[in-house]
Design an enzyme around this catalytic site. Structure first.
Site, PDB file in Angstrom:
ATOM      1  N   ARG A 422       0.781  -1.197   0.084  1.00  0.00           N
ATOM      2  CA  ARG A 422       0.127  -0.139  -0.042  1.00  0.00           C
ATOM      3  C   ARG A 422       0.928   1.117   0.060  1.00  0.00           C
ATOM      4  NH1 ARG A 422      -4.267  -0.870   4.061  1.00  0.00           N
ATOM      5  NH2 ARG A 422      -5.434  -1.868   2.374  1.00  0.00           N
ATOM      6  N   HIS A 452       4.375 -10.684   1.921  1.00  0.00           N
ATOM      7  CA  HIS A 452       5.007  -9.659   3.077  1.00  0.00           C
ATOM      8  C   HIS A 452       6.154 -10.135   3.777  1.00  0.00           C
ATOM      9  CE1 HIS A 452       4.465  -7.640   6.948  1.00  0.00           C
ATOM     10  NE2 HIS A 452       4.325  -6.549   6.053  1.00  0.00           N
ATOM     11  N   HIS A 609       9.074  -2.162  15.258  1.00  0.00           N
ATOM     12  CA  HIS A 609       8.544  -3.113  13.919  1.00  0.00           C
ATOM     13  C   HIS A 609       8.988  -4.514  14.105  1.00  0.00           C
ATOM     14  CE1 HIS A 609       8.519  -3.879   9.409  1.00  0.00           C
ATOM     15  NE2 HIS A 609       7.247  -3.390   9.988  1.00  0.00           N
TER      16      HIS A 609
END
Length: 724
Positions: A422, A452, A609
């Protein structure tokens, strides 16, 4: 209790309905709570002033994406008549939109109050200011007038709105000017309306000539407003006010029905620029007539109008802070990434990995070894093949350049470029085409899935053997964000990891069915089931004398099946600590349900993250790293990996990382049962633990220690078997 619902009896003998909405926090409201924590960093006076300003910009950027994707999606659901409640909090799309609107309005109000009551006066005390046209000196007036005629006026386009010229299609997230004019024709007065788009190709702010030690700026839209009469000569300007629109950017791809995924995505990207508006931002000074025209033209609800004191679009503050020279006393002290200790003194990266598995912790340790891994492979005559997944890469990616060079050098290069990443779709299309031209075999993602996972496989001829070198990570192959995101990666030439890596790429590039994995677990085929097995195993091995223990670190937790499993573990007495940076739909601390679950969030200068999962396993501890958050999309609609850390020294290191994160009492917040977060406060006499600073100082210490060690002692010749 509803028919067919799974239930369980807790230790008090009560029957539990795990579908009870009171046990869950709404996903959208949890996200807004996360963005509120980011805004708290802008409020925090312990942070340097310019860094606080960056956090203010981040909250605005986050809100933009939230409206484009999440609000856009809910608007689509409502548009199509969907009234089904979400399966956790039980809220319908309309109820969610109303709740989101209330919270978002409060957040935006807080942003601008902070800007005007705190930041503008503080910046002024250091000689930094944004001035209005009426505040300009004569010299500055001359400068701005020349700048307008030479640089701005030629690219402006006034757009009249009347019966023959409909309201223009304005770009998503563009700042525009609404203009009302009084036109006199044949002695009659007529009210006119027009729009001027503030050119995004020009800098948003202009530095003005100022005395030494003073930094003054003026916003581009203020300059255009001041000289707008030059665009409408012969008419009297009644009012000119800025506004900004946010459009629905949630791509709706019919992947099953398309023959060419690349062309379909390119087509959808064009639609994104002109899709329906989901938010309108205006200045408080805009009159009701202007607002009514905009609301009707954009077909937007009154609750989706955000009136602010201005300026619109605070995301520009990020670039402003980064490009402002000097003022180092108003910034964080530099924390340069350190060379990973295990690579110091090693000229050949393959020899270093052949020696032992190596763990790297970014951004405290440099991302350079990951780049060198691919660069050395591109030039190494013994390397036969390179295979890599790319989700998000930097603007001038050294990894992409190395892959292209490898193909030009005659190596077999296979790259899966995820086109559906995205807001990186266009960037990834450019890189994919460049790689194809260089001779790489490029796979444009998989229909129905996002790839991913972060994995690189390098096949190298060593004597009579082919050795597979593998890098697995929790973060993207992006050298820019690797300086801003906290991630973990592992290099290995362990044969079983290599076999799994080959299987993954064969599965991605061909029609091979998922195999029985040796080390790595892969979504959407089996990852969730494996995690559920690990939780069930922890329950089975938990006793009153030695309760089970689970520690989880991730960005988001939304998957209901996994949340239910955690509830069951809590009821069984398993002690669960979670470090969830963003969305967390699990409500902790509910007596008899989640009383053994504690959730904390860390928001700091680096974006947390990494995904790390620890299971006590009756004393035979299991530690995993993963590319996947515990979200339904990651488990069902993405290709993800979870891989074990098995070497004892690396396992201990990851456990230490989790321990420090759970000890942080400077930047951590804890989630309360009511869905609110409170900042962790050190107890009296307790030392302050600032996890991110600790990890940086540890990396510096380790680097110094290795550099002071004689070269031969650095080698530590141990095999994988000996380490394990």
């Amino acid at each position: 209790m509803g028919q067919g619902r799974k239930s369980l009896e807790n230790k008090r003998g009560d029957t539990i309905d795990f579908d009870c909405t009171e046990y869950y926090i709404n996903r959208e409201l949890s996200w807004l709570a996360f963005n509120h924590r980011v805004l708290e960093e802008a409020e925090d006076e312990k942070n340097p002033l310019l860094e606080r300003l960056k956090f203010l910009a981040i909250t605005s950027s986050n809100l933009d994406e939230f409206f484009m994707i999440r609000v856009g999606s809910m608007k689509d659901q409502e548009k199509h008549g969907i009234t089904t409640p979400d399966n956790k909090s039980g809220m319908t799309p309309r109820q969610q939109l109303e709740a989101v609107s209330r919270e978002a309005h409060k957040m935006v109000e807080k942003q601008y109050r902070l800007l005007h009551e705190t930041f503008i006066p503080l910046l002024a005390s250091y000689g930094i200011s944004f001035v209005k046209p009426e505040e300009l000196t004569e010299e500055q007036h001359r400068f701005v007038r020349t700048y307008f005629y030479d640089r701005i006026y030629p690219v402006l386009t006034p757009m009249a709105v009347d019966a023959s010229r409909p309201f223009p299609m304005l770009l998503n997230r563009s700042v525009n000017l609404a203009v009302t004019l009084d036109s006199e024709r044949d002695g009659k007065s007529k009210l006119l309306f027009a729009v001027v788009q503030v050119p995004s190709v020009l800098p948003r702010y202009i530095q003005l000539p100022s005395p030494e030690g003073i930094a003054q700026f003026i916003l581009l839209e203020d300059v255009i407003c001041h000289y707008v009469d030059f665009l409408f000569k012969g008419n009297r300007i009644l009012s000119v006010k800025p506004f900004r629109i946010t459009r629905n950017a949630d791509l709706t791809l019919d992947e099953e029905g398309t023959e060419d995924l690349l062309k379909e995505i390119q087509k959808e990207l064009k639609k994104r620029r002109w899709s329906s508006a989901v938010r309108l931002e205006v200045t408080c000074e805009m009159d009701e007539y202007m607002k009514a025209i905009l609301q009707e033209s954009l077909e937007i609800e009154a609750c989706d109008i955000y009136e602010v004191e201005g300026p619109l679009d605070l995301t520009f503050l990020m670039k402003f802070v980064l490009s402002l020279p000097g003022y180092n006393e108003l910034r964080y002290r530099s924390l340069p990434p350190q060379p990973p200790a295990d690579f110091i003194g090693e000229n050949n990266i393959f020899e270093a990995i052949a020696h032992k598995d190596i763990l790297v912790h970014h951004p405290y340790e440099s991302f350079d070894p990951v780049v060198h891994f691919v660069k050395q492979a591109a030039d190494d005559p013994n390397v036969l093949a390179i295979k890599q997944t790319l989700y998000r890469v930097s603007g001038d990616s050294p990894i992409v350049n190395a892959l292209a060079k490898a193909a030009e050098n005659g190596k077999q290069v296979t790259v899966l470029v995820e086109l559906k990443a995205r807001f990186d779709e266009e960037n990834n299309i450019v890189w994919a085409k460049k790689l194809e031209k260089a001779g790489c075999h490029v796979i444009y993602g998989l229909v129905g899935l996002k790839t991913h996972c972060k994995i690189t496989l390098i096949v190298r001829q060593e004597g009579q053997k082919l050795i597979r070198y593998v890098h697995l990570g929790t973060g993207n192959y992006n050298d820019s964000t690797a300086r801003l995101y906290t991630d973990l990666g592992m290099f290995t030439c362990n044969e079983q990891f290599g076999i799994d890596a080959s299987y993954i790429f064969n599965h991605l590039s061909g029609y091979s069915k998922p195999p029985k994995w040796k080390k790595i677990e892969v979504a959407p085929n089996g990852l969730r089931n494996r995690i559920l097995q690990l939780i069930d195993n922890e329950i089975a091995k938990s006793t009153l004398e030695k309760p089970g223990r689970i520690i989880l670190k991730m960005n988001s937790l939304t998957d209901k099946k996994l949340i239910k499993a955690l509830f069951k573990a809590s009821i069984a007495g398993v002690q669960i600590d979670m470090i969830v940076r963003g969305i967390c739909c699990l409500r902790p601390g509910i007596p008899g349900i989640s009383e053994n679950i504690r959730v904390r969030s860390i928001v700091d200068r680096f974006l947390e993250h990494s995904r790390v999962f620890y299971f006590q396993n009756g004393g035979n501890e299991l530690v995993y790293l993963s590319s996947a958050d515990w979200m339904t999309r990651n488990m069902e609609r993405r290709v993800e990996i979870m891989f074990p850390i098995e070497v004892k020294s690396l396992k201990e290191r990851v456990k230490d990382i989790l321990h420090i994160l759970l000890s942080d009492n400077v930047k951590a917040r804890t989630l309360k049962p009511d869905g609110t977060y409170t900042r962790v406060q050190p107890r009296e006499g307790e030392p302050h633990v600032h996890a991110q600073l600790y990890f940086h100082e540890l990396a510096v210490k380790n680097t110094k220690k290795i550099r002071q060690t004689p070269y031969m002692k650095q080698l530590k010749p141990k095999t994988h078997v000996e380490e394990e």
